[in-house]
Design a protein around this motif. Sequence first.
Motif, mmCIF file in Angstrom:
data_model
loop_
_atom_site.group_PDB
_atom_site.id
_atom_site.type_symbol
_atom_site.label_atom_id
_atom_site.label_comp_id
_atom_site.label_asym_id
_atom_site.label_seq_id
_atom_site.Cartn_x
_atom_site.Cartn_y
_atom_site.Cartn_z
ATOM 1 N N ILE A 19 0.847 -1.195 0.000
ATOM 2 C CA ILE A 19 0.000 0.000 0.000
ATOM 3 C C ILE A 19 0.885 1.248 0.000
ATOM 4 N N PRO A 20 0.746 2.129 -0.998
ATOM 5 C CA PRO A 20 1.576 3.343 -1.074
ATOM 6 C C PRO A 20 1.324 4.288 0.098
ATOM 7 N N LEU A 21 2.324 5.099 0.416
ATOM 8 C CA LEU A 21 2.206 6.082 1.491
ATOM 9 C C LEU A 21 1.053 7.044 1.232
ATOM 10 N N GLY A 22 0.875 7.448 -0.034
ATOM 11 C CA GLY A 22 -0.178 8.397 -0.362
ATOM 12 C C GLY A 22 -1.564 7.919 0.022
ATOM 13 N N VAL A 23 -1.797 6.639 -0.075
ATOM 14 C CA VAL A 23 -3.101 6.076 0.295
ATOM 15 C C VAL A 23 -3.330 6.224 1.798
ATOM 16 N N PHE A 24 -2.312 5.898 2.588
ATOM 17 C CA PHE A 24 -2.418 6.049 4.045
ATOM 18 C C PHE A 24 -2.672 7.512 4.416
ATOM 19 N N LEU A 25 -1.913 8.424 3.799
ATOM 20 C CA LEU A 25 -2.056 9.849 4.114
ATOM 21 C C LEU A 25 -3.478 10.337 3.853
ATOM 22 N N SER A 37 1.658 13.639 -4.545
ATOM 23 C CA SER A 37 3.080 13.978 -4.682
ATOM 24 C C SER A 37 3.983 12.882 -4.123
ATOM 25 N N THR A 38 3.589 12.286 -3.003
ATOM 26 C CA THR A 38 4.419 11.208 -2.443
ATOM 27 C C THR A 38 4.459 9.995 -3.377
ATOM 28 N N VAL A 39 3.360 9.751 -4.089
ATOM 29 C CA VAL A 39 3.331 8.646 -5.058
ATOM 30 C C VAL A 39 4.225 8.962 -6.250
ATOM 31 N N LEU A 40 4.113 10.193 -6.779
ATOM 32 C CA LEU A 40 4.894 10.586 -7.950
ATOM 33 C C LEU A 40 6.389 10.705 -7.637
ATOM 34 N N LEU A 41 6.698 11.095 -6.399
ATOM 35 C CA LEU A 41 8.102 11.304 -6.017
ATOM 36 C C LEU A 41 8.705 10.103 -5.296
ATOM 37 N N HIS A 42 7.986 8.993 -5.271
ATOM 38 C CA HIS A 42 8.435 7.840 -4.498
ATOM 39 C C HIS A 42 9.806 7.332 -4.942
ATOM 40 N N ASN A 43 10.075 7.370 -6.228
ATOM 41 C CA ASN A 43 11.354 6.872 -6.750
ATOM 42 C C ASN A 43 12.353 7.982 -7.021
ATOM 43 N N VAL A 44 12.101 9.181 -6.464
ATOM 44 C CA VAL A 44 13.036 10.284 -6.672
ATOM 45 C C VAL A 44 14.377 9.950 -6.007
ATOM 46 N N GLU A 45 15.431 10.496 -6.553
ATOM 47 C CA GLU A 45 16.771 10.206 -6.026
ATOM 48 C C GLU A 45 16.937 10.784 -4.627
ATOM 49 N N THR A 46 17.461 9.977 -3.727
ATOM 50 C CA THR A 46 17.728 10.435 -2.357
ATOM 51 C C THR A 46 18.920 11.387 -2.364
ATOM 52 N N ILE A 47 18.743 12.573 -1.784
ATOM 53 C CA ILE A 47 19.799 13.582 -1.871
ATOM 54 C C ILE A 47 20.809 13.488 -0.728
ATOM 55 N N LEU A 48 20.486 12.735 0.333
ATOM 56 C CA LEU A 48 21.408 12.585 1.457
ATOM 57 C C LEU A 48 21.445 11.129 1.891
ATOM 58 N N GLY A 49 22.630 10.664 2.259
ATOM 59 C CA GLY A 49 22.795 9.293 2.700
ATOM 60 C C GLY A 49 22.828 9.179 4.211
#
Length: 287
Positions: free
Chosen positions: A55-61, A94-106
């Motif tokens: 279940i995607p985060l956006g659905v929970f939100l 937005s959380t669904v669309l950005l789910h695979n966005v590159e992580t900017i910090l490790g």
Amino acid sequence: MKNQKLLQNIRKAIMIIIGAVITAYGLEAVLIPNAVIDGGVTGISIMGAHLLNDIPLGVFLFVLNIPFVYLGYKQVGKTFAFMSVVGIAALSISTVLLHNVETILGPEDPLLIVLSGGIMLGVGIGIVLRNGGALDGSEVLAVLLSRKIPFSVGDIILFINAFIFIGASFIFGLESALYSALTYYIAKNVIDIIQVGLEKSKSVRVVSPKSEEIGSAIQSRLGRGVTYSQGRGGFSNESTEILDCVINRMEENKLVSIIKDIDPGAFVVISDVSEVRGGNFKKRDIH
């Protein structure tokens, strides 16, 4: 008049969407990949999405916030409810669309993660709140509960989030839970800055036999208007003049210095003001 109101609501809705996208980016690009969560319904949603990967985060939100939006509609009004639905829907999508966005910090930069994530959340949520919406139903719940039980809204939110972060410690580990709490603290302070502004106002009340002289100095040296009213001392039973004015926090030290120079024994009360409207608060130019 109706067209003007419509344009104003459209502008607010656009700003709410922008704030929701900023919040979603902070979650998906900084916090969630590093097992750091936010408080409130957002934190519960992140934990739910982690436990139920299907279940995607956006659905929970969206699903978890809607009941609180309904409560807000009943207690606050339809405009607030509509703006909140716009914000929550924008955040969910937005959380669904950005789910695979590159992580900017490790994970090797935990403090940078907390700082940047907290600032992004604070800016995004602050923009939404400033434009009459909400992204998290826990605040609506806290307002409603505060009317029924002898605790403030802040106390209730703190109590709710304490349980959320304790739950996060079992799912993500104690270290992540502590970082999450610190992120929430940073976000809360940034939200206050966005809502109130950097030049937070302060109300000043001065009781002194030299009130008029102090008022003239404040007007000439700070460019702020003052108001006089009559009072009577409880112990002395003598009439005295009370001075009231509103300044921003950058002017506080200068104002205190002015008062001390004229009357070191003056009684001064300085308190924070959340908002100033009407009147002639805008500062005059000093020549």
